[in-house]
Design a protein around this motif. Structure first.
Motif, mmCIF file in Angstrom:
data_model
loop_
_atom_site.group_PDB
_atom_site.id
_atom_site.type_symbol
_atom_site.label_atom_id
_atom_site.label_comp_id
_atom_site.label_asym_id
_atom_site.label_seq_id
_atom_site.Cartn_x
_atom_site.Cartn_y
_atom_site.Cartn_z
ATOM 1 N N PRO A 12 19.998 85.497 25.882
ATOM 2 C CA PRO A 12 21.100 85.105 26.765
ATOM 3 C C PRO A 12 22.343 84.636 26.033
ATOM 4 N N GLN A 13 22.209 84.200 24.788
ATOM 5 C CA GLN A 13 23.361 83.669 24.064
ATOM 6 C C GLN A 13 23.187 83.851 22.566
ATOM 7 N N ALA A 14 24.303 83.740 21.836
ATOM 8 C CA ALA A 14 24.286 83.825 20.370
ATOM 9 C C ALA A 14 25.175 82.726 19.820
ATOM 10 N N ARG A 15 24.934 82.372 18.557
ATOM 11 C CA ARG A 15 25.737 81.323 17.926
ATOM 12 C C ARG A 15 26.262 81.729 16.550
ATOM 13 N N ALA A 16 25.663 82.752 15.923
ATOM 14 C CA ALA A 16 26.045 83.062 14.543
ATOM 15 C C ALA A 16 25.811 84.531 14.224
ATOM 16 N N ILE A 17 26.539 84.991 13.195
ATOM 17 C CA ILE A 17 26.325 86.329 12.615
ATOM 18 C C ILE A 17 26.207 86.147 11.119
ATOM 19 N N VAL A 18 25.182 86.740 10.518
ATOM 20 C CA VAL A 18 25.038 86.757 9.065
ATOM 21 C C VAL A 18 25.187 88.198 8.602
ATOM 22 N N ILE A 19 26.021 88.415 7.591
ATOM 23 C CA ILE A 19 26.324 89.764 7.119
ATOM 24 C C ILE A 19 26.196 89.822 5.605
ATOM 25 N N ASN A 20 25.486 90.826 5.102
ATOM 26 C CA ASN A 20 25.501 91.065 3.655
ATOM 27 C C ASN A 20 26.083 92.443 3.365
ATOM 28 N N SER A 21 26.737 92.584 2.236
ATOM 29 C CA SER A 21 27.242 93.877 1.787
ATOM 30 C C SER A 21 26.587 94.236 0.463
ATOM 31 N N GLY A 22 26.646 95.527 0.121
ATOM 32 C CA GLY A 22 26.037 95.995 -1.118
ATOM 33 C C GLY A 22 24.682 96.639 -0.924
ATOM 34 N N ASN A 23 24.028 96.336 0.189
ATOM 35 C CA ASN A 23 22.710 96.891 0.501
ATOM 36 C C ASN A 23 22.618 97.020 2.012
ATOM 37 N N VAL B 40 29.427 96.943 16.223
ATOM 38 C CA VAL B 40 30.526 96.109 16.694
ATOM 39 C C VAL B 40 29.909 94.964 17.493
ATOM 40 N N LEU B 41 30.259 93.736 17.135
ATOM 41 C CA LEU B 41 29.735 92.555 17.821
ATOM 42 C C LEU B 41 30.891 91.692 18.303
ATOM 43 N N VAL B 42 30.741 91.126 19.483
ATOM 44 C CA VAL B 42 31.754 90.243 20.061
ATOM 45 C C VAL B 42 31.078 88.947 20.504
ATOM 46 N N LEU B 43 31.668 87.815 20.119
ATOM 47 C CA LEU B 43 31.203 86.495 20.549
ATOM 48 C C LEU B 43 32.311 85.832 21.364
ATOM 49 N N ALA B 44 31.954 85.265 22.520
ATOM 50 C CA ALA B 44 32.915 84.562 23.375
ATOM 51 C C ALA B 44 32.345 83.195 23.729
ATOM 52 N N SER C 116 28.486 83.779 24.962
ATOM 53 C CA SER C 116 28.083 85.069 25.499
ATOM 54 C C SER C 116 28.424 86.096 24.432
ATOM 55 N N PHE C 117 27.733 87.216 24.402
ATOM 56 C CA PHE C 117 27.981 88.174 23.325
ATOM 57 C C PHE C 117 27.686 89.587 23.779
ATOM 58 N N ALA C 118 28.230 90.533 23.027
ATOM 59 C CA ALA C 118 28.046 91.949 23.335
ATOM 60 C C ALA C 118 27.976 92.722 22.034
ATOM 61 N N GLY C 119 27.363 93.896 22.087
ATOM 62 C CA GLY C 119 27.241 94.716 20.885
ATOM 63 C C GLY C 119 27.232 96.193 21.200
ATOM 64 N N SER C 120 27.713 96.973 20.253
ATOM 65 C CA SER C 120 27.639 98.431 20.329
ATOM 66 C C SER C 120 27.227 98.939 18.958
ATOM 67 N N PHE C 121 26.425 100.016 18.942
ATOM 68 C CA PHE C 121 25.747 100.389 17.704
ATOM 69 C C PHE C 121 25.801 101.889 17.446
ATOM 70 N N THR C 122 25.421 102.255 16.232
ATOM 71 C CA THR C 122 25.436 103.643 15.788
ATOM 72 C C THR C 122 24.691 104.560 16.752
ATOM 73 N N THR C 123 25.183 105.803 16.853
ATOM 74 C CA THR C 123 24.485 106.826 17.623
ATOM 75 C C THR C 123 23.508 107.604 16.743
ATOM 76 N N ASN C 124 23.498 107.307 15.447
ATOM 77 C CA ASN C 124 22.565 107.964 14.531
ATOM 78 C C ASN C 124 21.127 107.609 14.912
ATOM 79 N N LEU C 125 20.246 108.590 14.952
ATOM 80 C CA LEU C 125 18.851 108.311 15.272
ATOM 81 C C LEU C 125 18.171 107.486 14.184
ATOM 82 N N VAL C 126 18.690 107.580 12.955
ATOM 83 C CA VAL C 126 18.177 106.755 11.861
ATOM 84 C C VAL C 126 18.983 105.463 11.860
ATOM 85 N N LYS C 127 18.372 104.411 12.365
ATOM 86 C CA LYS C 127 19.060 103.130 12.516
ATOM 87 C C LYS C 127 18.534 102.118 11.514
#
Length: 406
Positions: free
Chosen positions: A66-77, A232-236, A40-51
């Motif tokens: 209904p469900q999630a299994r992974a998060i992929v994250i890149n930095s620098g861009n 912010v992402l949460v996986l349970a 199960s998972f949950a998320g909260s995101f920027t309030t900026n209109l430019v997303k």
């Protein structure tokens, strides 16, 4: 609750790692977090209109998958302000991660952070996903390398893990975050990832995340800017074997306090790493009309550039604090304010009942010269209490952001 050494792999069933794929020069820049079972998972995101494109992808999944299994994250861009190509690239990151890990694309959350307005180098991203998938590990080192890979201007990794017993089972909550500049109430230029082996329904988890954010990430400020990528992402994944947690569970309060602690410590770590920051500032308002008023007043103080610069100069310029309270929008009686400064060097009161005190300027200077400084404002309007965290504003902040793209 016990604080343990760990990050996103501390909870059962989670693995992670980070690699360098070439988005950044000579630094790790791509991370994966993976659960061996559906979450199960949950998320909260920027309030900026430019997303940013990844935010749009994740918002869609939070509302429909209904469900999630992974998060992929890149930095620098950041993959932000990249129009339809950015959205296609965010989806392509999910699709390729899913293919590599044997998942469905709608089970893969995507995050990016870094420079705005440049297309992602997808050939490097794809290569990085392949490389990272091969080294996924449930070890402490796997979590540590993932935490390194999500950093931008950060100067240190931000990780936390706690455990507690629920229904006779050991339940663990772990997390990692990044954030240094563009930090402001209503989230910041920040990413935060929480994993837990607790059993909790998606809707319950989403509600818990929302309430936790109000007292943590929404109470920090570095420079007054709100980013395009805040997530912010949460996986349970339920691997602990505890019974399903909800407000009716006898140990719900213990779990929620541990959950809140994880977010609060990550939020405070982000502020401690504020770009060019020399001081960690904590502002508490007590005796306000209600909690919302107290939090509004505390946020206004911690967000004021004039207050930040006064702390940078270790100047007990308390008038700037009352001024920030006055324009906060919260109602209070200025004639009922008591104001104190504290640090490891002691405590000094500078205002009593809204009137200035003849305080020892030398002592005040010594208190404010410390790395960690607390400000306490006591009002006479009610029982409301709120705390916000921030940092000073320095010459170094201007230097860092003046040549960020260079």
């Amino acid at each position: 609750m016990q604080i343990i050494d760990g990050g996103v792999t501390a909870a059962l069933g989670f693995s992670a790692n980070g690699v360098a794929c070439g988005v950044k020069k000579r630094k790790k820049d791509l991370a994966l977090v993976h659960s061996e079972v559906p979450c199960s998972f949950a998320g909260s995101f920027t309030t900026n209109l430019v997303k940013a494109a990844p935010v749009l992808w994740d918002q869609k999944l939070v509302s429909s998958s209904p469900q999630a299994r992974a998060i992929v994250i890149n930095s620098g861009n950041a993959n932000a302000c990249t129009a339809s190509q950015g959205e296609r690239d965010a989806e392509a990151m999910a699709v390729h991660t899913a293919k590599t890990l044997g998942l469905l694309p709608e089970e893969v959350l995507v995050c990016s952070t870094g420079i705005i307005g440049l297309p992602l180098p997808m050939d490097k991203i794809v290569t990085g996903i392949d490389a990272c998938a091969k080294v996924l590990a449930s070890s402490r080192e796997g979590a540590r390398e993932a935490a390194k890979a999500i950093l931008t201007t950060d100067t240190f990794t931000k990780e936390i893990a706690v455990s507690l017993e629920i229904d006779g089972k050991q339940v663990t909550i772990g997390g990692m975050a990044k954030g240094s500049g563009m930090i402001h109430p209503n989230m910041a230029t920040m990413l935060s990832f929480i994993t837990t082996d607790a059993t909790i329904d998606k809707a319950v988890l989403q509600a818990l995340l929302g309430s936790s954010i109000r007292d943590t990430y929404n109470m920090i400020s570095v420079d007054g800017d709100t980013s395009t990528n805040d997530t912010v992402l949460v996986l349970a994944n339920g691997k602990s074997g505890c019974n399903a947690l909800s407000p009716s569970h006898s140990q719900w309060e213990a779990f929620t306090q541990a959950f809140l602690y994880v977010h609060k410590e990550l939020a405070k770590a982000i502020v401690r790493d504020g770009e060019g920051a020399g001081k960690f500032l904590e502002v508490t308002v007590k005796g306000a009309k209600d909690k919302q008023s107290a939090q509004t007043l505390a946020r206004s103080i911690i967000s004021s550039n004039l207050v930040k610069t006064a702390f940078f100069g270790s100047d007990a310029n308390w008038g700037r604090i009352l001024c920030a309270m006055g324009y906060s929008g919260a109602c209070f009686d200025p004639n009922g304010v008591d104001l104190f400064f504290s640090s490891s060097k002691g405590t000094i009161q500078v205002v009593a009942g809204g009137s200035p005190l003849d305080f020892d300027e030398h002592m005040a200077k010594g208190i404010l010269l410390e790395r960690d400084v607390q400000t306490l404002a006591i009002l006479g309007d009610g029982e409301g209490e709120g705390t916000a965290w921030g940092c000073d504003l320095s010459y170094e902040y201007v230097r860092i952001n003046g040549d960020y793209r260079s």
